[in-house]
Design a protein around this motif. Structure first.
Motif, PDB file in Angstrom:
ATOM      1  N   PHE A 183     -55.592  17.389  -3.830  1.00  0.00           N
ATOM      2  CA  PHE A 183     -54.589  16.602  -3.115  1.00  0.00           C
ATOM      3  C   PHE A 183     -54.916  16.503  -1.628  1.00  0.00           C
ATOM      4  O   PHE A 183     -54.667  15.467  -1.000  1.00  0.00           O
ATOM      5  N   ARG A 184     -55.476  17.554  -1.056  1.00  0.00           N
ATOM      6  CA  ARG A 184     -55.857  17.507   0.366  1.00  0.00           C
ATOM      7  C   ARG A 184     -56.899  16.419   0.594  1.00  0.00           C
ATOM      8  O   ARG A 184     -56.793  15.633   1.553  1.00  0.00           O
ATOM      9  N   LEU A 185     -57.870  16.340  -0.298  1.00  0.00           N
ATOM     10  CA  LEU A 185     -58.916  15.326  -0.167  1.00  0.00           C
ATOM     11  C   LEU A 185     -58.348  13.921  -0.349  1.00  0.00           C
ATOM     12  O   LEU A 185     -58.747  12.977   0.352  1.00  0.00           O
ATOM     13  N   TYR A 198     -65.082  19.661 -13.214  1.00  0.00           N
ATOM     14  CA  TYR A 198     -65.329  18.682 -12.157  1.00  0.00           C
ATOM     15  C   TYR A 198     -65.158  19.340 -10.793  1.00  0.00           C
ATOM     16  O   TYR A 198     -64.339  20.254 -10.636  1.00  0.00           O
ATOM     17  N   GLU A 199     -65.905  18.858  -9.831  1.00  0.00           N
ATOM     18  CA  GLU A 199     -65.625  19.186  -8.440  1.00  0.00           C
ATOM     19  C   GLU A 199     -64.543  18.245  -7.936  1.00  0.00           C
ATOM     20  O   GLU A 199     -64.463  17.082  -8.361  1.00  0.00           O
ATOM     21  N   ALA A 200     -63.713  18.729  -7.023  1.00  0.00           N
ATOM     22  CA  ALA A 200     -62.608  17.921  -6.505  1.00  0.00           C
ATOM     23  C   ALA A 200     -63.119  16.629  -5.879  1.00  0.00           C
ATOM     24  O   ALA A 200     -62.546  15.552  -6.078  1.00  0.00           O
ATOM     25  N   SER A 201     -64.199  16.701  -5.131  1.00  0.00           N
ATOM     26  CA  SER A 201     -64.739  15.514  -4.454  1.00  0.00           C
ATOM     27  C   SER A 201     -65.202  14.464  -5.451  1.00  0.00           C
ATOM     28  O   SER A 201     -65.090  13.254  -5.194  1.00  0.00           O
ATOM     29  N   ALA A 202     -65.698  14.894  -6.610  1.00  0.00           N
ATOM     30  CA  ALA A 202     -66.151  13.945  -7.626  1.00  0.00           C
ATOM     31  C   ALA A 202     -64.973  13.189  -8.235  1.00  0.00           C
ATOM     32  O   ALA A 202     -65.075  11.989  -8.537  1.00  0.00           O
ATOM     33  N   THR A 243     -49.851  10.858  -3.477  1.00  0.00           N
ATOM     34  CA  THR A 243     -50.099  11.886  -4.486  1.00  0.00           C
ATOM     35  C   THR A 243     -48.809  12.259  -5.197  1.00  0.00           C
ATOM     36  O   THR A 243     -47.776  12.475  -4.574  1.00  0.00           O
ATOM     37  N   CYS A 244     -48.899  12.378  -6.515  1.00  0.00           N
ATOM     38  CA  CYS A 244     -47.745  12.734  -7.342  1.00  0.00           C
ATOM     39  C   CYS A 244     -48.152  13.828  -8.319  1.00  0.00           C
ATOM     40  O   CYS A 244     -49.228  13.759  -8.926  1.00  0.00           O
ATOM     41  N   LEU A 245     -47.303  14.830  -8.462  1.00  0.00           N
ATOM     42  CA  LEU A 245     -47.534  15.925  -9.408  1.00  0.00           C
ATOM     43  C   LEU A 245     -46.523  15.848 -10.534  1.00  0.00           C
ATOM     44  O   LEU A 245     -45.313  15.900 -10.305  1.00  0.00           O
ATOM     45  N   ASP A 246     -47.015  15.729 -11.764  1.00  0.00           N
ATOM     46  CA  ASP A 246     -46.178  15.734 -12.967  1.00  0.00           C
ATOM     47  C   ASP A 246     -46.303  17.127 -13.583  1.00  0.00           C
ATOM     48  O   ASP A 246     -47.387  17.515 -14.047  1.00  0.00           O
ATOM     49  N   THR A 247     -45.211  17.895 -13.599  1.00  0.00           N
ATOM     50  CA  THR A 247     -45.282  19.297 -13.990  1.00  0.00           C
ATOM     51  C   THR A 247     -44.036  19.748 -14.733  1.00  0.00           C
ATOM     52  O   THR A 247     -42.945  19.195 -14.531  1.00  0.00           O
ATOM     53  N   ALA A 248     -44.214  20.762 -15.573  1.00  0.00           N
ATOM     54  CA  ALA A 248     -43.077  21.453 -16.187  1.00  0.00           C
ATOM     55  C   ALA A 248     -42.788  22.752 -15.451  1.00  0.00           C
ATOM     56  O   ALA A 248     -41.866  23.476 -15.815  1.00  0.00           O
ATOM     57  N   ALA A 249     -43.606  23.072 -14.441  1.00  0.00           N
ATOM     58  CA  ALA A 249     -43.398  24.212 -13.538  1.00  0.00           C
ATOM     59  C   ALA A 249     -43.409  25.561 -14.245  1.00  0.00           C
ATOM     60  O   ALA A 249     -42.835  26.523 -13.737  1.00  0.00           O
ATOM     61  N   GLY A 250     -44.056  25.648 -15.387  1.00  0.00           N
ATOM     62  CA  GLY A 250     -44.120  26.913 -16.101  1.00  0.00           C
ATOM     63  C   GLY A 250     -44.703  28.064 -15.293  1.00  0.00           C
ATOM     64  O   GLY A 250     -44.191  29.186 -15.357  1.00  0.00           O
ATOM     65  N   PHE A 258     -49.356  18.468   0.770  1.00  0.00           N
ATOM     66  CA  PHE A 258     -50.220  17.340   0.405  1.00  0.00           C
ATOM     67  C   PHE A 258     -49.665  16.553  -0.789  1.00  0.00           C
ATOM     68  O   PHE A 258     -50.375  15.748  -1.383  1.00  0.00           O
ATOM     69  N   THR A 259     -48.409  16.805  -1.138  1.00  0.00           N
ATOM     70  CA  THR A 259     -47.781  16.179  -2.312  1.00  0.00           C
ATOM     71  C   THR A 259     -46.646  15.269  -1.864  1.00  0.00           C
ATOM     72  O   THR A 259     -45.734  15.706  -1.169  1.00  0.00           O
ATOM     73  N   ASP A 260     -46.694  14.006  -2.272  1.00  0.00           N
ATOM     74  CA  ASP A 260     -45.646  13.061  -1.895  1.00  0.00           C
ATOM     75  C   ASP A 260     -44.446  13.105  -2.831  1.00  0.00           C
ATOM     76  O   ASP A 260     -43.313  12.902  -2.405  1.00  0.00           O
ATOM     77  N   LEU A 261     -44.694  13.369  -4.112  1.00  0.00           N
ATOM     78  CA  LEU A 261     -43.623  13.334  -5.106  1.00  0.00           C
ATOM     79  C   LEU A 261     -43.919  14.336  -6.214  1.00  0.00           C
ATOM     80  O   LEU A 261     -45.070  14.482  -6.630  1.00  0.00           O
TER      81      LEU A 261
END
Length: 242
Positions: free
Chosen positions: A89-91, A49-53, A99-106, A125-128
């Motif tokens: 996230f910038r868009l 996917y493109e980010a804008s889509a 915006t929220c990022l769910d990650t294990a930070a690997g 660009f990340t709120d949480l």
């Protein structure tokens, strides 16, 4: 800019504050023994996917999000597509979306200044950040995921240092992540972080086992029973949540 996407969920209710549009990225290097999306592991699979889509697709549901909702990116592991994630996230922030990022930070690399610069750009660009700590002990973390946890704990400390709000999550797996010493140590670590807004213990479930079977991957936790309410309450006390 293009990225690989595993799937979407239009009305997520457990993926951050409020109602969320959830974007599951394709690709993950961790091999968590209780992963419910093993079909998201391959980095060269999924749909491009493109980010804008993606932004256009998500905004169709914006009317349902309310004041607290927004979008959450999960996985797989979104940090494997760091630059695409930053553009996405910038868009979204241009549209005023939470915006929220769910990650294990690997993929987090505290030893690379170049990586940290790119990561900190994403954080603008990340709120949480919802950070999943699989185990506080690096040897047990490797037993569960195939990798140690030193860089993941460094990520939590880095997020705290730059003032980024976090939710810490830990999956409670009987016989694997629920021993008293480790839970107490995890609680002690979390209490050293000043930006943790929520600390959650999530009970293990085997809802994704059928995917392992479909992919012909041995499921090593077959027969493990999800923790009951008493076990969950006990674990919360050990972590200092109650």
């Amino acid at each position: 800019m293009q990225g690989r996407i595993h799937s979407f969920e239009t009305f997520g209710s457990v993926d951050g504050p409020g109602v969320r549009f959830v974007i599951f990225f394709q690709g993950c290097r961790l091999r968590c023994r209780y992963c419910h999306n093993p079909d998201s592991w391959k980095v060269d699979a999924g749909e491009v996917y493109e980010a804008s889509a993606i932004v256009k697709k998500a905004l169709r549901y914006q009317g349902y999000w309310g004041k607290e909702g927004g979008i959450t990116v999960s996985g797989g592991e979104a940090l494997l597509q760091l630059d695409f994630l930053t553009e996405l996230f910038r868009l979204f922030k241009e549209q005023g979306v939470n915006t929220c990022l769910d990650t294990a930070a690997g993929p987090f690399d505290p030893k690379s200044d170049e990586y940290l610069e790119r990561f900190d750009t994403l954080m603008q660009f990340t709120d949480l950040v919802m950070l999943d700590i699989k185990h506080i002990d690096t040897h047990m973390h490797k037993k569960i995921t195939g990798f140690g946890n030193e860089n993941i704990l460094s990520c939590a400390k880095h997020l705290d240092a730059i003032g980024k709000d976090m939710w810490i999550r830990h999956v409670l797996v009987p016989g694997l992540t629920d021993d008293e010493a480790s839970l107490s140590k995890l609680g002690e670590f979390v209490r050293t972080l000043s930006r943790v807004k929520r600390f959650e213990l999530l009970p293990y479930h085997n809802f994704g086992m059928f995917k392992w079977q479909k992919l012909s991957i041995p499921y090593t936790l077959d027969g493990v029973v999800p923790p009951d309410e008493a076990a969950l309450e006990r674990a919360k006390k050990l972590c200092g949540i109650l």
